[in-house]
Scaffold this motif. Structure first.
Motif, PDB file in Angstrom:
ATOM      1  N   UNK A  55     -11.378   1.003  -9.210  1.00  0.00           N
ATOM      2  CA  UNK A  55     -10.454   0.667 -10.285  1.00  0.00           C
ATOM      3  C   UNK A  55      -9.004   0.923  -9.875  1.00  0.00           C
ATOM      4  N   UNK A  56      -8.794   1.824  -8.927  1.00  0.00           N
ATOM      5  CA  UNK A  56      -7.437   2.137  -8.494  1.00  0.00           C
ATOM      6  C   UNK A  56      -7.300   1.943  -6.991  1.00  0.00           C
ATOM      7  N   UNK A  57      -7.928   0.897  -6.466  1.00  0.00           N
ATOM      8  CA  UNK A  57      -7.912   0.659  -5.023  1.00  0.00           C
ATOM      9  C   UNK A  57      -6.506   0.303  -4.564  1.00  0.00           C
ATOM     10  N   UNK A  58      -5.946   1.120  -3.703  1.00  0.00           N
ATOM     11  CA  UNK A  58      -4.611   0.893  -3.163  1.00  0.00           C
ATOM     12  C   UNK A  58      -4.650   1.169  -1.667  1.00  0.00           C
ATOM     13  N   UNK A  59      -5.052   0.190  -0.858  1.00  0.00           N
ATOM     14  CA  UNK A  59      -5.174   0.430   0.580  1.00  0.00           C
ATOM     15  C   UNK A  59      -3.808   0.616   1.239  1.00  0.00           C
ATOM     16  N   UNK A  60      -3.873   1.104   2.473  1.00  0.00           N
ATOM     17  CA  UNK A  60      -2.702   1.175   3.347  1.00  0.00           C
ATOM     18  C   UNK A  60      -2.736  -0.027   4.282  1.00  0.00           C
ATOM     19  N   UNK A  61      -1.576  -0.613   4.519  1.00  0.00           N
ATOM     20  CA  UNK A  61      -1.502  -1.810   5.357  1.00  0.00           C
ATOM     21  C   UNK A  61      -0.648  -1.517   6.583  1.00  0.00           C
ATOM     22  N   UNK A  62      -1.157  -1.941   7.725  1.00  0.00           N
ATOM     23  CA  UNK A  62      -0.487  -1.753   9.004  1.00  0.00           C
ATOM     24  C   UNK A  62      -0.004  -3.100   9.520  1.00  0.00           C
ATOM     25  N   UNK A  63       1.241  -3.166   9.905  1.00  0.00           N
ATOM     26  CA  UNK A  63       1.823  -4.358  10.526  1.00  0.00           C
ATOM     27  C   UNK A  63       2.151  -3.977  11.969  1.00  0.00           C
ATOM     28  N   UNK A  64       1.465  -4.635  12.912  1.00  0.00           N
ATOM     29  CA  UNK A  64       1.501  -4.196  14.305  1.00  0.00           C
ATOM     30  C   UNK A  64       1.762  -5.378  15.234  1.00  0.00           C
TER      31      UNK A  64
END
Length: 719
Positions: free
Chosen positions: A362-371
């Motif tokens: 319900x509160x999914x907030x992933x981390x995103x990597x830009x590489x």
């Protein structure tokens, strides 16, 4: 006698009963054409409305080729064949290239862009499931199914054979082809259309048997847009079609599905040539075609953290496998590749990865990597390497939200007049430049475009755009003396050369979020770099053919200005420019509120759509409707039609080339910045113009546009 004839001619001109002719009409046609060649394209289109003589002269092939040679605007891509050089072009083809480039730019700058032509063509017995249009819109690649999904085919269409589309080649596929990538490339010295696509089949044998018996859906009937828990076996297939052979198929004067056509095909080389195939039980995503290390490459994501590099020509074609290592601070969390794109000038690959943090759904907030990773060069033996990224940008703590679909589109390729020269002209101009002494240091390379990411965000629903600007590096070389032989003004001078290079370091970025106003709608992105489109579907429609009510453009006026370097970073698009998603104007202005089919444009679509194909360089949108063996095409660029399709007044198709209105404020729909950047904060406060207001604006301008056309024609005649 000469004096008497002169007086007689003057009397006939001003006092005679015959039609009055001014001095320009009495000049030889060659002289008039020389005068016309000094005018702009807009002025020539206006002159076409003056008289039959001017209409005939403004269709001269030499005139449009001369205008094409001195064009200073980006031109849409053309198939790289000898027939598409300036010397071998017809006048209609040269005119079409210029008109498309100019009219598309003017149309996109208007308050409500419109499709100037809406047309439908029959696909025969084939039902299109997926498709991709090549840069320039000349060729369309479709994945189609026969009746009752008995078999699948990959079909190539030429979209302009005497003004009409024609099916020119087809090859059977095992299942539905999706994630189709098509590009003009050189394979073993042949200019070709290279096509890469993914197809999948059930991994377990009992599922394949059940699908064959009709107990469950076939793998090709399942949606490829939504993530499924079913296990599949994936294949990525790469084939190429030499353009010279393809032109021979186009020249066959019979329809594709006739015995005469098949008999002609048997005497010609085969159209599709197999290059390579990748088979795996791991998920294959994001195929990319491009040039690396001076050779054509296929780059594709395999599994969660692997990237496959495959060379498409030559003997050293072994696979190179790059494994992206996890970030040290997030080793315990799973990493998944979501999108990749090549950076050919830097011999690198840009990667977007998602790190799933342990939180409730319900509160999914992933981390995103830009590489950015260094690309691997293929050799004679297989290569497997594990690397950390060269450059890294992290968006942690759920700043971006939950991104379900991420796209990193390639920037459109445009042509310059020099690219349309024949091989003989190129060699002669190259020899002339080598003989000419160099008076100045070599020019700096053009600034590269930014890395542009578009993503669909859920909860709240909307679209996110992220930009990473390229950085400018200036290297000062040791000074060298200037002599008259290398172009210096005098001997004894000192020349201090500098070398300018560009590289993406992921240090300067810009984020923007656009929210959907209706919470019951789900946004879908039709990706492109500078002119993407968005469409709205119902939130609970998870089928392979959702109902699309309307399509809108996502417009950033900052792309209209040239790039500039600020604090060593190339800013493009420029900040502080209006950004928004206005409504498309209908193709037929009388159908703002009409429910009848046709004429409403993509802003009033109302269809269950299987697939879209969009080319931003010429503004061509192709729509495949579910259950219909036909494709609908919307052309946003005006173009002269073929002689068979022209009416009594073909110049009416180019009304767009009259001078545009002063640009009003854009219709901005709930635009909010993600990082509260002051450059885009004004967009959230911009007024929202509802549909009724937009309709009144366009209706009031309908009469003004026709009056401006008449004034422009009369002014050109007086001139």
């Amino acid at each position: 006698m000469t004096l008497l004839s002169g007086v007689y001619n003057l009397a006939q001109r001003f006092l005679g009963r015959g039609p009055r002719k001014d001095c320009l009409d009495r000049l030889p046609n060659e002289v008039i054409l020389d005068i016309f060649s000094l005018l702009s394209v807009v002025e020539i289109i206006r002159l076409r409305r003056v008289s039959k003589l001017y209409r005939q002269l403004t269709q001269d092939a030499a005139l449009w080729k001369k205008l094409l040679r001195r064009a200073d605007i980006p031109l849409p891509m053309l198939p790289p064949t000898s027939q598409h050089t300036i010397d071998r072009m017809s006048g209609l083809e040269a005119e079409r290239v210029l008109i498309r480039a100019l009219s598309m730019a003017r149309n996109w700058k208007s308050l409500n862009p419109k499709a100037h032509r809406e047309w439908v063509f029959d696909t025969g017995e084939y039902r299109v499931l997926e498709m991709a249009v090549l840069a320039g819109g000349n060729h369309l690649v479709t994945s189609a199914a026969a009746p009752h999904d008995q078999y699948y085919s990959l079909i190539v269409w030429d979209m302009d054979v005497h003004g009409r589309p024609k099916m020119v080649a087809a090859v059977a596929t095992e299942s539905k082809a999706y994630d189709i990538q098509a590009k003009y490339m050189t394979i073993n010295g042949e200019k070709s259309i290279v096509i890469a696509y993914i197809q999948r089949e059930y991994h377990r044998r009992k599922d394949r048997v059940a699908a064959a018996l009709g107990h469950i859906q076939q793998a090709g009937q399942l949606s490829t847009y939504h993530k499924l828990d079913t296990q599949f076996r994936y294949e990525c297939v790469v084939q190429h079609l030499p353009l010279e052979n393809l032109q021979r198929y186009v020249d066959i004067p019979y329809p594709y599905d006739t015995p005469q056509y098949r008999a002609e095909m048997d005497n010609l080389p085969k159209a599709f040539n197999y290059i390579t195939k990748i088979i795996t039980s791991k998920t294959l995503t994001c195929p990319v075609l491009g040039e690396l290390f001076g050779a054509p490459y296929l780059v594709i994501a395999k599994g969660d953290n692997d990237i496959v590099f495959k060379k498409l020509e030559g003997e050293d074609r072994a696979t190179a496998l790059l494994t992206c290592l996890p970030v040290p601070d997030l080793v315990a969390s799973p990493h998944t590749i979501k999108a990749i794109q090549l950076l050919p000038q830097e011999h690198s690959v840009f990667v977007v990865r998602e790190v799933d943090t342990p939180r409730p759904m319900q509160s999914r907030r992933p981390t995103y990597l830009f590489e950015i990773y260094a690309a691997l060069q293929c050799g004679a033996e297989q290569k497997k390497q594990q690397h950390n990224s060269q450059y890294l940008a992290v968006e942690a703590n759920g700043v971006l939200g939950d991104l379900t679909h991420i796209y990193v589109p390639e920037f459109p390729s445009f042509l310059r007049p020099a690219d349309l020269m024949g091989d003989d002209d190129k060699s002669s101009s190259a020899k002339e430049q080598t003989r000419r002494p160099r008076a100045h240091p070599p020019p700096s390379p053009d600034p590269p475009p930014p890395i542009c990411i578009y993503a669909h965000r859920s909860n709240p629903e909307g679209i996110i755009r992220i930009l990473f600007y390229a950085r400018c590096f200036v290297t000062h070389r040791p000074p060298s003396p200037i002599t008259p032989t290398n172009g210096g003004p005098s001997a004894g001078g000192i020349w201090e050369p500098t070398q300018v290079t560009y590289r993406h370091t992921l240090q300067a970025g810009k984020k923007l979020f656009q929210r959907v106003s209706d919470p019951d709608d789900v946004l879908r992105i039709i990706p492109s770099a500078t002119r993407p489109l968005v469409c709205l579907a119902a939130w609970d429609d998870l089928s392979a053919a959702p109902s699309i009510g309307e399509v809108r453009p996502f417009i950033d006026r900052g792309w209209d200005e040239p790039p500039r370097v600020v604090d060593h970073f190339v800013q493009h698009p420029l900040p502080n420019a209006p950004i928004g998603s206005p409504c498309f104007a209908p193709t037929d202005p009388r159908k703002w509120d009409a429910d009848a089919d046709g004429g409403g444009g993509p802003g009033n679509l109302g269809k269950r759509v299987v697939a879209f194909a969009w080319d931003e360089s010429i503004g061509r949108l192709v729509v495949a409707e579910d259950g219909v063996n036909a494709l609908t095409v919307f052309d946003f660029a005006a173009a002269p039609r073929h002689e068979k399709d022209r009416g009594k007044r073909p110049q009416d198709q180019l009304v767009l080339l009259v001078e545009p209105e002063p640009e009003p404020d854009m219709d901005v729909l709930m635009m909010v910045p993600v990082d509260a950047a002051p450059a885009i904060a004004h967009a959230a406060d911009a007024p929202v113009a509802g549909p009724s207001v937009v309709k009144k604006r366009l209706r009031s301008r309908a009469g003004q546009s026709s009056r401006r056309v008449a004034r422009g024609a009369s002014a050109a005649a007086c001139r």
